[in-house]
Design a protein around this motif. Structure first.
Motif, short mmCIF file in Angstrom:
data_model
loop_
_atom_site.label_atom_id
_atom_site.label_comp_id
_atom_site.label_asym_id
_atom_site.label_seq_id
_atom_site.Cartn_x
_atom_site.Cartn_y
_atom_site.Cartn_z
N LEU A 2 0.86 -1.04 -0.17
CA LEU A 2 0.09 0.02 -0.03
C LEU A 2 1.04 1.28 0.05
O LEU A 2 0.53 2.17 -0.57
CB LEU A 2 -0.91 0.04 1.05
CG LEU A 2 -2.11 -1.03 1.10
CD1 LEU A 2 -2.88 -1.46 2.43
CD2 LEU A 2 -2.92 -0.78 0.13
N ARG A 3 2.06 1.13 0.54
CA ARG A 3 2.98 2.35 0.72
C ARG A 3 3.54 2.72 -0.68
O ARG A 3 3.44 3.83 -1.17
CB ARG A 3 4.05 2.10 1.64
CG ARG A 3 4.66 3.32 2.05
CD ARG A 3 6.12 2.72 3.13
NE ARG A 3 7.12 3.64 3.10
CZ ARG A 3 7.13 4.48 4.18
NH1 ARG A 3 6.14 4.64 4.96
NH2 ARG A 3 8.18 5.28 4.15
N ALA A 4 3.98 1.34 -1.32
CA ALA A 4 4.44 1.78 -2.66
C ALA A 4 3.39 2.38 -3.71
O ALA A 4 3.62 3.02 -4.39
CB ALA A 4 4.97 0.26 -3.23
N VAL A 5 2.06 1.72 -3.62
CA VAL A 5 0.87 2.21 -4.24
C VAL A 5 0.85 3.66 -4.06
O VAL A 5 0.60 4.47 -5.09
CB VAL A 5 -0.28 1.36 -4.25
CG1 VAL A 5 -1.53 2.16 -4.62
CG2 VAL A 5 -0.08 0.10 -4.62
N LEU A 6 0.65 3.93 -2.76
CA LEU A 6 0.22 5.46 -2.54
C LEU A 6 1.56 6.51 -3.25
O LEU A 6 1.44 7.51 -3.57
CB LEU A 6 0.05 5.73 -0.90
CG LEU A 6 -1.15 5.22 -0.35
CD1 LEU A 6 -0.90 5.39 1.10
CD2 LEU A 6 -2.17 6.04 -0.86
N LEU A 7 2.73 5.91 -2.84
CA LEU A 7 4.00 6.66 -3.31
C LEU A 7 3.85 6.90 -4.85
O LEU A 7 4.21 7.99 -5.48
CB LEU A 7 5.23 6.12 -2.98
CG LEU A 7 6.66 6.71 -3.33
CD1 LEU A 7 6.48 8.43 -2.90
CD2 LEU A 7 7.80 6.15 -2.85
N SER A 8 3.49 5.81 -5.44
CA SER A 8 3.65 5.78 -7.08
C SER A 8 2.35 6.68 -7.47
O SER A 8 2.43 7.37 -8.45
CB SER A 8 3.29 4.49 -7.49
OG SER A 8 4.70 3.73 -7.40
N LEU A 9 1.23 6.64 -6.85
CA LEU A 9 0.37 7.28 -7.07
C LEU A 9 0.64 9.24 -6.91
O LEU A 9 0.39 9.95 -7.91
CB LEU A 9 -0.97 7.24 -6.25
CG LEU A 9 -2.20 6.39 -6.67
CD1 LEU A 9 -3.12 6.35 -5.64
CD2 LEU A 9 -2.65 7.06 -8.24
N ALA A 10 1.45 9.17 -5.93
CA ALA A 10 1.67 10.64 -5.70
C ALA A 10 2.90 11.17 -6.63
O ALA A 10 2.77 12.14 -7.45
CB ALA A 10 2.46 10.83 -4.43
N LYS A 11 3.73 10.00 -7.34
CA LYS A 11 4.61 10.32 -8.13
C LYS A 11 3.86 10.82 -9.70
O LYS A 11 4.38 11.56 -10.58
CB LYS A 11 5.50 9.17 -8.60
CG LYS A 11 6.73 9.04 -7.57
CD LYS A 11 7.43 7.83 -7.74
CE LYS A 11 8.24 7.43 -6.53
NZ LYS A 11 9.08 6.31 -6.77
N ILE A 12 3.03 9.74 -10.06
CA ILE A 12 2.12 10.12 -11.25
C ILE A 12 1.41 11.27 -10.86
O ILE A 12 1.19 11.83 -12.13
CB ILE A 12 1.45 8.66 -11.60
CG1 ILE A 12 2.14 7.57 -11.66
CG2 ILE A 12 0.46 9.05 -12.67
CD1 ILE A 12 1.45 6.41 -11.77
N ASN A 13 0.84 11.57 -9.87
CA ASN A 13 0.21 12.82 -9.76
C ASN A 13 -0.93 12.96 -10.72
O ASN A 13 -1.14 14.09 -11.19
CB ASN A 13 0.85 14.04 -9.66
CG ASN A 13 0.51 15.05 -8.84
OD1 ASN A 13 -0.70 15.16 -8.26
ND2 ASN A 13 0.89 16.19 -8.85
N PRO A 14 -2.11 11.99 -10.87
CA PRO A 14 -3.34 12.15 -11.61
C PRO A 14 -4.01 13.23 -10.89
O PRO A 14 -3.90 13.52 -9.79
CB PRO A 14 -3.86 11.03 -11.80
CG PRO A 14 -3.32 10.20 -10.50
CD PRO A 14 -1.89 10.85 -10.16
N ALA B 299 0.04 8.32 4.10
CA ALA B 299 -0.79 9.41 3.27
C ALA B 299 -0.72 10.85 3.67
O ALA B 299 -0.64 11.56 2.76
CB ALA B 299 -2.13 8.69 3.31
N GLN B 300 -0.65 11.10 5.05
CA GLN B 300 -0.58 12.52 5.49
C GLN B 300 0.76 12.83 5.08
O GLN B 300 0.77 14.17 4.85
CB GLN B 300 -0.85 12.41 7.13
CG GLN B 300 -2.33 12.16 7.62
CD GLN B 300 -2.44 11.89 9.00
OE1 GLN B 300 -1.23 11.96 9.72
NE2 GLN B 300 -3.59 11.34 9.27
N GLU B 301 1.81 12.25 5.25
CA GLU B 301 3.34 12.86 5.07
C GLU B 301 3.35 13.06 3.41
O GLU B 301 3.93 14.16 2.98
CB GLU B 301 4.23 11.61 5.30
CG GLU B 301 5.58 12.17 4.92
CD GLU B 301 6.51 10.70 5.11
OE1 GLU B 301 7.63 10.74 4.23
OE2 GLU B 301 6.31 10.01 6.05
N LEU B 302 2.65 12.19 2.67
CA LEU B 302 2.92 12.26 1.13
C LEU B 302 2.11 13.55 0.77
O LEU B 302 2.53 14.55 -0.10
CB LEU B 302 2.23 11.30 0.40
CG LEU B 302 3.01 10.07 0.23
CD1 LEU B 302 2.25 8.82 -0.42
CD2 LEU B 302 4.39 10.31 -0.71
#
Length: 139
Positions: free
Chosen positions: A84-96, A118-121
């Motif tokens: 889940l951490r990798a998924v959230l970080l990847s979503l933030a990188k892609i930034n849709p 998620a709060q940190e991201l």
């Protein structure tokens, strides 16, 4: 002796199989798939480390095709914090466009680790801080 696995259902298969005897997948066509296609399939791999690596790489290459799959994972009953951490970080990188919405939803996740990440991201995105290319805590 080498053990072979179907790249679609991950079942053990005979070495020279043309099609998976379990799921019927065309194994000859697998070679023709793009790297991104293989990574997208690996998000469902039976080994957690493979799923994590696939999610990280998809984020690094900013795969827009991964976004709907990431959203499905976040809506699922997935409990593996590192995935889940990798998924959230990847979503933030892609930034849709819907990235902040998914991160805000993740702040309410039952796992305090996921919620805090998620709060940190969100805070890092607000401050415009760069995101790490690779996860420092892959599990």
């Amino acid at each position: 002796m080498i053990t072979h696995f179907c790249p679609h259902c991950w079942a053990e298969i005979p070495a020279k199989s043309v099609a998976c005897p379990h799921c019927g997948a065309d194994l000859a066509g697998f070679e023709a798939e793009t790297f991104e296609d293989k990574l997208l399939e690996a998000l469902h791999h039976s080994l957690p480390e493979r799923r994590i690596m696939a999610a990280q790489i998809l984020g690094n290459i900013q795969s827009r095709r991964a976004v709907p799959l990431f959203e499905q994972i976040l809506q699922s009953e997935e409990k593996d914090f590192f995935f889940l951490r990798a998924v959230l970080l990847s979503l933030a990188k892609i930034n849709p466009p819907q990235c902040r919405l998914w991160l805000e939803r993740a702040t309410q996740h039952p796992s305090i680790l996921v919620s805090r990440f998620a709060q940190e991201l969100l805070a890092r995105l607000e401050r415009g801080q760069p995101l790490d290319e690779w996860e420092r805590h892959p599990g």
